[in-house]
Design a protein around this motif. Structure first.
Motif, PDB file in Angstrom:
ATOM      1  N   TYR A  96      74.618  39.613  67.603  1.00 37.77           N
ATOM      2  CA  TYR A  96      73.719  38.797  67.314  1.00 37.77           C
ATOM      3  C   TYR A  96      72.717  39.814  66.673  1.00 37.77           C
ATOM      4  O   TYR A  96      72.498  40.778  67.349  1.00 37.77           O
ATOM      5  N   CYS A  97      71.795  39.407  65.630  1.00 33.26           N
ATOM      6  CA  CYS A  97      70.786  40.214  65.207  1.00 33.26           C
ATOM      7  C   CYS A  97      69.755  39.534  65.669  1.00 33.26           C
ATOM      8  O   CYS A  97      69.589  38.175  65.561  1.00 33.26           O
ATOM      9  N   ALA A  98      68.295  40.135  65.568  1.00 26.46           N
ATOM     10  CA  ALA A  98      66.890  39.461  66.168  1.00 26.46           C
ATOM     11  C   ALA A  98      65.988  40.239  65.731  1.00 26.46           C
ATOM     12  O   ALA A  98      66.068  41.486  65.333  1.00 26.46           O
ATOM     13  N   ALA A  99      64.863  39.635  65.740  1.00 25.84           N
ATOM     14  CA  ALA A  99      63.523  40.121  64.928  1.00 25.84           C
ATOM     15  C   ALA A  99      62.449  40.417  66.210  1.00 25.84           C
ATOM     16  O   ALA A  99      62.462  39.115  66.723  1.00 25.84           O
ATOM     17  N   THR A 100      61.753  41.062  66.115  1.00 24.47           N
ATOM     18  CA  THR A 100      60.551  41.031  67.138  1.00 24.47           C
ATOM     19  C   THR A 100      59.385  42.212  66.569  1.00 24.47           C
ATOM     20  O   THR A 100      59.859  43.004  65.761  1.00 24.47           O
ATOM     21  N   TYR A 101      58.159  41.913  66.793  1.00 24.21           N
ATOM     22  CA  TYR A 101      56.922  42.898  66.607  1.00 24.21           C
ATOM     23  C   TYR A 101      56.961  44.031  67.635  1.00 24.21           C
ATOM     24  O   TYR A 101      56.029  45.014  67.431  1.00 24.21           O
ATOM     25  N   LEU A 102      57.763  43.851  68.559  1.00 20.78           N
ATOM     26  CA  LEU A 102      57.632  44.914  69.895  1.00 20.78           C
ATOM     27  C   LEU A 102      58.679  46.011  69.675  1.00 20.78           C
ATOM     28  O   LEU A 102      59.452  45.885  68.844  1.00 20.78           O
ATOM     29  N   TRP A 103      58.267  47.345  69.982  1.00 24.14           N
ATOM     30  CA  TRP A 103      59.098  48.404  70.033  1.00 24.14           C
ATOM     31  C   TRP A 103      59.287  48.901  71.381  1.00 24.14           C
ATOM     32  O   TRP A 103      58.070  49.337  72.021  1.00 24.14           O
ATOM     33  N   SER A 104      60.358  49.197  71.784  1.00 22.74           N
ATOM     34  CA  SER A 104      60.493  49.981  73.193  1.00 22.74           C
ATOM     35  C   SER A 104      61.184  51.204  72.750  1.00 22.74           C
ATOM     36  O   SER A 104      62.491  51.537  72.173  1.00 22.74           O
ATOM     37  N   VAL A 105      60.691  52.333  73.084  1.00 19.35           N
ATOM     38  CA  VAL A 105      61.569  53.686  72.839  1.00 19.35           C
ATOM     39  C   VAL A 105      62.542  53.851  73.535  1.00 19.35           C
ATOM     40  O   VAL A 105      63.489  54.532  73.406  1.00 19.35           O
ATOM     41  N   SER A 106      62.915  53.096  74.724  1.00 18.78           N
ATOM     42  CA  SER A 106      63.949  53.353  75.775  1.00 18.78           C
ATOM     43  C   SER A 106      64.835  52.140  75.323  1.00 18.78           C
ATOM     44  O   SER A 106      66.136  52.182  75.895  1.00 18.78           O
ATOM     45  N   GLY A 107      64.839  51.285  74.562  1.00 18.96           N
ATOM     46  CA  GLY A 107      65.585  50.034  74.137  1.00 18.96           C
ATOM     47  C   GLY A 107      65.663  49.101  75.640  1.00 18.96           C
ATOM     48  O   GLY A 107      66.482  48.211  75.601  1.00 18.96           O
ATOM     49  N   SER A 108      64.525  48.975  76.430  1.00 14.34           N
ATOM     50  CA  SER A 108      64.451  48.203  77.458  1.00 14.34           C
ATOM     51  C   SER A 108      63.875  46.784  76.747  1.00 14.34           C
ATOM     52  O   SER A 108      62.714  46.453  77.227  1.00 14.34           O
ATOM     53  N   TYR A 109      64.654  45.995  76.037  1.00 10.68           N
ATOM     54  CA  TYR A 109      64.166  44.827  75.721  1.00 10.68           C
ATOM     55  C   TYR A 109      65.070  43.744  76.483  1.00 10.68           C
ATOM     56  O   TYR A 109      65.859  43.849  77.308  1.00 10.68           O
ATOM     57  N   ASP A 110      63.987  42.738  76.512  1.00 14.30           N
ATOM     58  CA  ASP A 110      64.544  41.233  77.098  1.00 14.30           C
ATOM     59  C   ASP A 110      64.716  40.263  75.898  1.00 14.30           C
ATOM     60  O   ASP A 110      64.159  40.472  74.842  1.00 14.30           O
ATOM     61  N   VAL A 111      65.561  39.436  76.052  1.00 14.11           N
ATOM     62  CA  VAL A 111      66.058  38.489  74.916  1.00 14.11           C
ATOM     63  C   VAL A 111      64.613  37.671  74.636  1.00 14.11           C
ATOM     64  O   VAL A 111      64.412  37.251  73.462  1.00 14.11           O
ATOM     65  N   ALA A 112      63.869  37.422  75.643  1.00 14.15           N
ATOM     66  CA  ALA A 112      62.513  36.650  75.323  1.00 14.15           C
ATOM     67  C   ALA A 112      61.632  37.480  74.370  1.00 14.15           C
ATOM     68  O   ALA A 112      60.676  36.794  73.859  1.00 14.15           O
ATOM     69  N   ASP A 113      61.961  38.945  74.090  1.00 19.12           N
ATOM     70  CA  ASP A 113      61.009  39.645  73.308  1.00 19.12           C
ATOM     71  C   ASP A 113      61.215  39.295  71.876  1.00 19.12           C
ATOM     72  O   ASP A 113      60.354  39.475  71.013  1.00 19.12           O
ATOM     73  N   PHE A 114      62.159  38.535  71.470  1.00 21.49           N
ATOM     74  CA  PHE A 114      62.565  38.273  69.905  1.00 21.49           C
ATOM     75  C   PHE A 114      62.391  36.842  69.767  1.00 21.49           C
ATOM     76  O   PHE A 114      62.687  36.035  70.363  1.00 21.49           O
ATOM     77  N   ARG A 115      61.862  36.899  68.548  1.00 18.95           N
ATOM     78  CA  ARG A 115      61.247  35.395  68.145  1.00 18.95           C
ATOM     79  C   ARG A 115      62.162  34.761  67.198  1.00 18.95           C
ATOM     80  O   ARG A 115      62.241  33.557  66.733  1.00 18.95           O
ATOM     81  N   SER A 116      63.205  35.649  66.405  1.00 18.89           N
ATOM     82  CA  SER A 116      64.116  34.874  65.448  1.00 18.89           C
ATOM     83  C   SER A 116      65.549  35.657  65.992  1.00 18.89           C
ATOM     84  O   SER A 116      65.649  36.822  66.077  1.00 18.89           O
ATOM     85  N   TRP A 117      66.515  34.698  65.881  1.00 17.50           N
ATOM     86  CA  TRP A 117      67.935  35.284  66.031  1.00 17.50           C
ATOM     87  C   TRP A 117      68.645  34.767  65.068  1.00 17.50           C
ATOM     88  O   TRP A 117      68.468  33.491  64.534  1.00 17.50           O
ATOM     89  N   GLY A 118      69.795  35.329  64.724  1.00 21.00           N
ATOM     90  CA  GLY A 118      71.018  34.693  63.811  1.00 21.00           C
ATOM     91  C   GLY A 118      71.701  33.964  64.651  1.00 21.00           C
ATOM     92  O   GLY A 118      71.763  33.975  65.753  1.00 21.00           O
ATOM     93  N   GLN A 119      72.887  33.359  64.058  1.00 21.64           N
ATOM     94  CA  GLN A 119      73.889  32.620  64.558  1.00 21.64           C
ATOM     95  C   GLN A 119      74.839  33.458  65.289  1.00 21.64           C
ATOM     96  O   GLN A 119      75.713  32.718  65.945  1.00 21.64           O
ATOM     97  N   GLY A 120      75.151  34.674  65.055  1.00 22.98           N
ATOM     98  CA  GLY A 120      76.172  35.550  65.548  1.00 22.98           C
ATOM     99  C   GLY A 120      77.397  35.729  64.769  1.00 22.98           C
ATOM    100  O   GLY A 120      77.637  34.496  63.994  1.00 22.98           O
ATOM    101  N   THR A 121      78.184  36.598  64.891  1.00 22.33           N
ATOM    102  CA  THR A 121      79.228  37.110  64.191  1.00 22.33           C
ATOM    103  C   THR A 121      80.286  37.513  65.289  1.00 22.33           C
ATOM    104  O   THR A 121      79.805  38.432  66.044  1.00 22.33           O
ATOM    105  N   GLN A 122      81.586  37.090  65.240  1.00 25.40           N
ATOM    106  CA  GLN A 122      82.452  37.539  66.187  1.00 25.40           C
ATOM    107  C   GLN A 122      83.208  38.743  65.959  1.00 25.40           C
ATOM    108  O   GLN A 122      83.690  38.806  64.819  1.00 25.40           O
ATOM    109  N   VAL A 123      83.307  39.663  66.895  1.00 20.96           N
ATOM    110  CA  VAL A 123      84.047  40.846  66.449  1.00 20.96           C
ATOM    111  C   VAL A 123      85.012  40.937  67.834  1.00 20.96           C
ATOM    112  O   VAL A 123      84.665  40.922  68.889  1.00 20.96           O
ATOM    113  N   THR A 124      86.338  41.179  67.326  1.00 21.00           N
ATOM    114  CA  THR A 124      87.454  41.181  68.337  1.00 21.00           C
ATOM    115  C   THR A 124      87.987  42.440  68.018  1.00 21.00           C
ATOM    116  O   THR A 124      88.717  42.615  66.993  1.00 21.00           O
ATOM    117  N   VAL A 125      88.354  43.232  69.072  1.00 19.56           N
ATOM    118  CA  VAL A 125      88.940  44.556  69.201  1.00 19.56           C
ATOM    119  C   VAL A 125      90.218  44.525  70.057  1.00 19.56           C
ATOM    120  O   VAL A 125      90.208  44.307  71.237  1.00 19.56           O
TER     121      VAL A 125
END
Length: 127
Positions: A96-125
């Motif tokens: 999934y891709c998601a958009a936020t106005y927040l920036w975390s230098v450590s990548g310590s994000y919570d899903v609640a930090d994002f206001r917009s989400w895509g529908q997702g794309t399946q990757v199978t390896v």
């Protein structure tokens, strides 16, 4: 609120590469937003993969994908990308891709930090 649409997923073999795209519905909000990729495997929590700042000048990655995945963006095309190299079976998930106005230098994000989400794309390896 920007609408996001992911594409580029598919079925690949271990060691292969894929590039995912995240297209936004409009430019103004997209170009001022930080963007991230998350993934979710069956039965697991959504996991942070990578994020890129609004200008593209800063990136941060989850530990499990460092040195294999690269996040980038093209604000002129309202699109963000996730280049995935040396794929492993454990990379199998919905991405999934998601958009936020927040920036975390450590990548310590919570899903609640994002206001917009895509529908997702399946990757199978496969092994």
């Amino acid at each position: 609120q920007v609408q996001l649409v992911e594409s580029g997923g598919g079925l690949v073999q271990a060691g292969d590469s894929l590039r995912l795209s995240c297209a936004a519905s409009e430019r103004t909000t997209f170009s001022s937003s930080n963007l991230a990729w998350f993934r979710q495997a069956p039965g697991k929590d959504r996991e942070f993969v990578a994020a890129i700042s609004w200008s593209g000048g800063n990136t941060v990655y989850g530990e499990s994908v460092k040195a294999r995945f690269t996040i980038s963006r093209d604000n002129a095309k309202n699109t963000a990308y996730l280049q995935m190299n040396s794929l492993k079976p454990e990379d199998t998930a919905v991405y999934y891709c998601a958009a936020t106005y927040l920036w975390s230098v450590s990548g310590s994000y919570d899903v609640a930090d994002f206001r917009s989400w895509g529908q997702g794309t399946q990757v199978t390896v496969s092994p």
